[in-house]
Enzyme design. Structure first.
Site, mmCIF file in Angstrom:
data_model
loop_
_atom_site.group_PDB
_atom_site.id
_atom_site.type_symbol
_atom_site.label_atom_id
_atom_site.label_comp_id
_atom_site.label_asym_id
_atom_site.label_seq_id
_atom_site.Cartn_x
_atom_site.Cartn_y
_atom_site.Cartn_z
ATOM 1 N N ARG A 184 31.832 -28.460 -19.228
ATOM 2 C CA ARG A 184 32.431 -27.958 -17.977
ATOM 3 C C ARG A 184 33.949 -28.187 -17.955
ATOM 4 O O ARG A 184 34.722 -27.252 -18.087
ATOM 5 C CB ARG A 184 31.724 -28.628 -16.781
ATOM 6 C CG ARG A 184 32.026 -27.992 -15.438
ATOM 7 C CD ARG A 184 33.344 -28.417 -14.827
ATOM 8 N NE ARG A 184 33.436 -29.853 -14.590
ATOM 9 C CZ ARG A 184 34.571 -30.464 -14.246
ATOM 10 N NH1 ARG A 184 35.689 -29.775 -14.099
ATOM 11 N NH2 ARG A 184 34.607 -31.783 -14.096
ATOM 12 N N HIS B 194 36.779 -41.017 -13.828
ATOM 13 C CA HIS B 194 36.920 -39.737 -14.539
ATOM 14 C C HIS B 194 38.380 -39.669 -14.990
ATOM 15 O O HIS B 194 39.252 -39.200 -14.262
ATOM 16 C CB HIS B 194 36.562 -38.611 -13.565
ATOM 17 C CG HIS B 194 36.710 -37.227 -14.098
ATOM 18 N ND1 HIS B 194 35.630 -36.472 -14.509
ATOM 19 C CD2 HIS B 194 37.790 -36.435 -14.268
ATOM 20 C CE1 HIS B 194 36.047 -35.274 -14.906
ATOM 21 N NE2 HIS B 194 37.361 -35.225 -14.765
ATOM 22 N N HIS C 95 41.462 -38.574 -17.259
ATOM 23 C CA HIS C 95 42.088 -37.686 -18.249
ATOM 24 C C HIS C 95 43.082 -38.537 -19.037
ATOM 25 O O HIS C 95 43.577 -39.555 -18.551
ATOM 26 C CB HIS C 95 42.745 -36.503 -17.533
ATOM 27 C CG HIS C 95 41.721 -35.487 -17.074
ATOM 28 N ND1 HIS C 95 41.443 -34.349 -17.801
ATOM 29 C CD2 HIS C 95 40.896 -35.474 -16.012
ATOM 30 C CE1 HIS C 95 40.487 -33.666 -17.178
ATOM 31 N NE2 HIS C 95 40.130 -34.323 -16.094
ATOM 32 N N CYS D 102 42.300 -29.501 -15.815
ATOM 33 C CA CYS D 102 42.097 -28.603 -14.679
ATOM 34 C C CYS D 102 43.181 -27.534 -14.715
ATOM 35 O O CYS D 102 44.368 -27.855 -14.655
ATOM 36 C CB CYS D 102 42.163 -29.403 -13.374
ATOM 37 S SG CYS D 102 42.065 -28.360 -11.917
ATOM 38 N N ASN E 269 40.058 -34.938 -21.031
ATOM 39 C CA ASN E 269 39.403 -36.175 -20.610
ATOM 40 C C ASN E 269 39.430 -37.169 -21.759
ATOM 41 O O ASN E 269 39.606 -36.795 -22.923
ATOM 42 C CB ASN E 269 37.936 -35.902 -20.277
ATOM 43 C CG ASN E 269 37.761 -35.000 -19.077
ATOM 44 O OD1 ASN E 269 37.852 -33.783 -19.192
ATOM 45 N ND2 ASN E 269 37.522 -35.585 -17.937
HETATM 46 P P1 HMG Z 1 38.793 -17.765 -2.673
HETATM 47 O O1 HMG Z 1 39.515 -16.712 -3.437
HETATM 48 O O2 HMG Z 1 39.453 -18.358 -1.468
HETATM 49 O O3 HMG Z 1 37.297 -17.352 -2.279
HETATM 50 O O4 HMG Z 1 38.459 -18.943 -3.697
HETATM 51 P P2 HMG Z 1 36.706 -16.152 -1.500
HETATM 52 O O5 HMG Z 1 35.575 -16.731 -0.707
HETATM 53 O O6 HMG Z 1 37.779 -15.375 -0.797
HETATM 54 O O7 HMG Z 1 36.083 -15.261 -2.689
HETATM 55 C C1 HMG Z 1 36.900 -14.570 -3.600
HETATM 56 C C2 HMG Z 1 35.985 -13.840 -4.587
HETATM 57 O O8 HMG Z 1 35.280 -14.797 -5.395
HETATM 58 C C3 HMG Z 1 34.921 -12.994 -3.911
HETATM 59 O O9 HMG Z 1 34.636 -11.942 -4.807
HETATM 60 C C4 HMG Z 1 33.743 -13.926 -3.858
HETATM 61 O O10 HMG Z 1 32.501 -13.264 -3.817
HETATM 62 C C5 HMG Z 1 33.873 -14.669 -5.174
HETATM 63 P P3 HMG Z 1 35.171 -10.427 -4.482
HETATM 64 O O11 HMG Z 1 34.622 -10.113 -3.144
HETATM 65 O O12 HMG Z 1 36.669 -10.544 -4.502
HETATM 66 O O13 HMG Z 1 34.594 -9.656 -5.631
HETATM 67 N N1 HMG Z 1 33.291 -15.991 -5.113
HETATM 68 C C6 HMG Z 1 32.386 -16.459 -5.970
HETATM 69 N N2 HMG Z 1 31.777 -15.886 -7.020
HETATM 70 C C7 HMG Z 1 30.879 -16.635 -7.691
HETATM 71 N N3 HMG Z 1 30.595 -17.914 -7.376
HETATM 72 C C8 HMG Z 1 31.180 -18.515 -6.336
HETATM 73 C C9 HMG Z 1 32.124 -17.768 -5.593
HETATM 74 N N4 HMG Z 1 32.883 -18.058 -4.514
HETATM 75 C C10 HMG Z 1 33.579 -16.968 -4.237
HETATM 76 N N5 HMG Z 1 30.890 -19.787 -6.035
HETATM 77 C C11 HMG Z 1 36.946 -20.615 -4.474
HETATM 78 C C12 HMG Z 1 37.739 -20.082 -3.284
HETATM 79 C C13 HMG Z 1 36.419 -21.988 -4.078
HETATM 80 C C14 HMG Z 1 35.819 -19.682 -4.780
HETATM 81 C C15 HMG Z 1 37.899 -20.730 -5.693
HETATM 82 O O14 HMG Z 1 39.034 -21.432 -5.295
HETATM 83 C C16 HMG Z 1 37.276 -21.416 -6.879
HETATM 84 O O15 HMG Z 1 36.344 -20.933 -7.474
HETATM 85 N N6 HMG Z 1 37.855 -22.572 -7.283
HETATM 86 C C17 HMG Z 1 37.342 -23.352 -8.390
HETATM 87 C C18 HMG Z 1 38.467 -23.874 -9.208
HETATM 88 C C19 HMG Z 1 37.935 -24.750 -10.317
HETATM 89 O O16 HMG Z 1 36.822 -24.582 -10.785
HETATM 90 N N7 HMG Z 1 38.766 -25.728 -10.773
HETATM 91 C C20 HMG Z 1 38.403 -26.601 -11.829
HETATM 92 C C21 HMG Z 1 37.326 -27.567 -11.462
HETATM 93 S S1 HMG Z 1 37.935 -28.979 -10.543
HETATM 94 C C22 HMG Z 1 38.463 -30.077 -11.767
HETATM 95 O O17 HMG Z 1 38.586 -29.708 -12.897
HETATM 96 C C23 HMG Z 1 38.716 -31.513 -11.382
HETATM 97 C C24 HMG Z 1 37.583 -32.447 -11.820
HETATM 98 O O18 HMG Z 1 37.377 -32.380 -13.224
HETATM 99 C C25 HMG Z 1 37.905 -33.879 -11.433
HETATM 100 C C26 HMG Z 1 39.291 -34.343 -11.881
HETATM 101 O O19 HMG Z 1 39.646 -34.157 -13.065
HETATM 102 O O20 HMG Z 1 39.996 -34.885 -11.028
HETATM 103 C C27 HMG Z 1 36.264 -32.071 -11.131
HETATM 104 MG MG MG Z 2 38.559 -33.380 -14.729
#
Ligand code: HMG
Ligand code: MG
Length: 313
Positions: free
Chosen positions: A13, A205, A207, A238, A247
């Protein structure tokens, strides 16, 4: 098998979300098989996030259907909203993870919401997941600092952690998202956390952007933390936290734990095989150290069991 320390593998992931290339499903399955074969028992497989935001994990639904069947392995996936949860509930994953940042700016960049809006969304996700009998883990990002905002007050990350645990997360993993932390800071953060929460409610967690991940983990061990996230080969980062590197590498973490006499249940030989598969799948050499250097000594006499290590090619 009894383990002293639980390793939570995030390479599929956190790792693959940050690779430039989109890895084909068949290669993801090969890596999942190698990770399972190495004895890792908690594996974060993917994310049910927007494919527009993270195209690398757009195949999450199909991938979950293709995961190796392994009774004693808990697979999980990130869910940012109800759409993500609906997708997760179409799978047999026993666990999901919700995520939020202690930094308002990072949260906005990563989730397009304020922290308060995210907590409201998470509340619904957790309620739905609990109703469906899925376990929920939480992440709080940028606990050690944020690219956009700099230092983040401990009170800020504590407040978000408190809410996640109250909502029903069995554990919250504290993220050094940009790999900025140093040991004194980690001791200070954990002292504040452990004054309020049990050690088993927390994971680290880390990095490894600046090479301090293992030093911080050592402080975590001294403070009683026994759950650590890591990514095979040291992949990860990220995309919405500029400057974040991978990580801590799973093989580097496991090497250190073996040497300290702490059992992880992981087979060292097979872990290095998994790291090699990760490099093949990523199509580049990965930064983890131990898969490059190999194990030393070849015969380990402590926490990992008395394992005769075969020579790896
Ligand atoms: P948004 O653009 O505000 O969402 O994003 P929306 O509700 O307006 O939807 C936009 C489009 O995405 C729509 O499609 C939705 O249907 C679709 P359209 O109508 O334009 O065709 N959509 C989805 N499709 C599939 N699955 C879903 C989904 N949600 C909406 N779940 C949103 C808001 C939360 C969706 C977006 O910001 C997002 O996906 N963010 C994720 C970012 C991410 O994954 N970052 C990396 C992970 S976090 C990390 O790495 C940190 C961690 O490791 C810990 C650390 O290191 O500290 C965990
Ligand atoms: Mg992370």
């Amino acid at each position: 098998m009894s383990t002293d320390v639980s390793v939570y593998e995030v390479g599929l992931r956190d790792g693959l979300q940050n690779e430039k290339a989109i890895v084909p499903l068949v290669d993801k399955v090969r890596l999942a098989q190698a990770l399972v074969a190495s004895g890792l028992r908690r594996i974060e497989a993917t994310s049910f996030v927007s494919p527009k935001w993270i195209p690398q994990l757009a195949d999450a639904d199909a991938f979950c259907g293709a995961l190796p069947k392994a009774e004693n392995v808990t697979f999980s996936a990130l869910c940012p909203n109800m759409r993500g949860l609906e997708r997760a509930l179409e799978t047999t994953l026993p666990e999901i993870a919700v995520f939020i940042s202690a930094s308002e700016t990072h949260n906005k960049k990563n989730l397009n919401k304020t922290i308060r809006e995210s907590l409201d969304a998470i509340k619904d996700v957790i309620a739905g997941a609990r109703q469906a009998n899925r376990r929920i883990r939480g992440y709080v990002s940028t606990v050690w600092g944020c690219t956009y905002e700099g230092a983040i007050p401990i009170a800020q990350s504590l407040a978000v952690t408190r809410e996640l645990l109250a909502l029903g997360c069995y554990q919250v993993s504290l993220g050094d998202t940009i790999g900025a932390g140093t040991p004194g800071q980690t001791r200070e953060i954990l002292a504040a956390y452990l004054a309020e929460f049990r050690a088993d409610q927390l994971a680290l967690h880390m990095h490894d952007t600046r090479g301090t991940a293992l030093a911080n983990i050592l402080v975590g061990l001294e403070c009683g933390i026994r759950d650590f996230d890591s990514a095979i080969g040291g992949m990860g980062g990220c995309p919405y936290a500029p400057g974040a590197a991978g990580n801590v590498a799973t093989e580097d973490l496991v090497y250190m734990l073996f040497g300290m006499g702490l059992a992880t249940g992981v087979d060292p030989d097979r872990l290095l095989v998994a790291a090699r598969v990760a490099e093949e799948v990523a199509g580049r050499s990965l930064p983890g150290k131990v898969h490059q250097a190999g194990w030393f000594p070849k015969r380990l006499g402590n926490g990992g069991g008395d394992v005769e290590l075969s020579k790896l090619k």
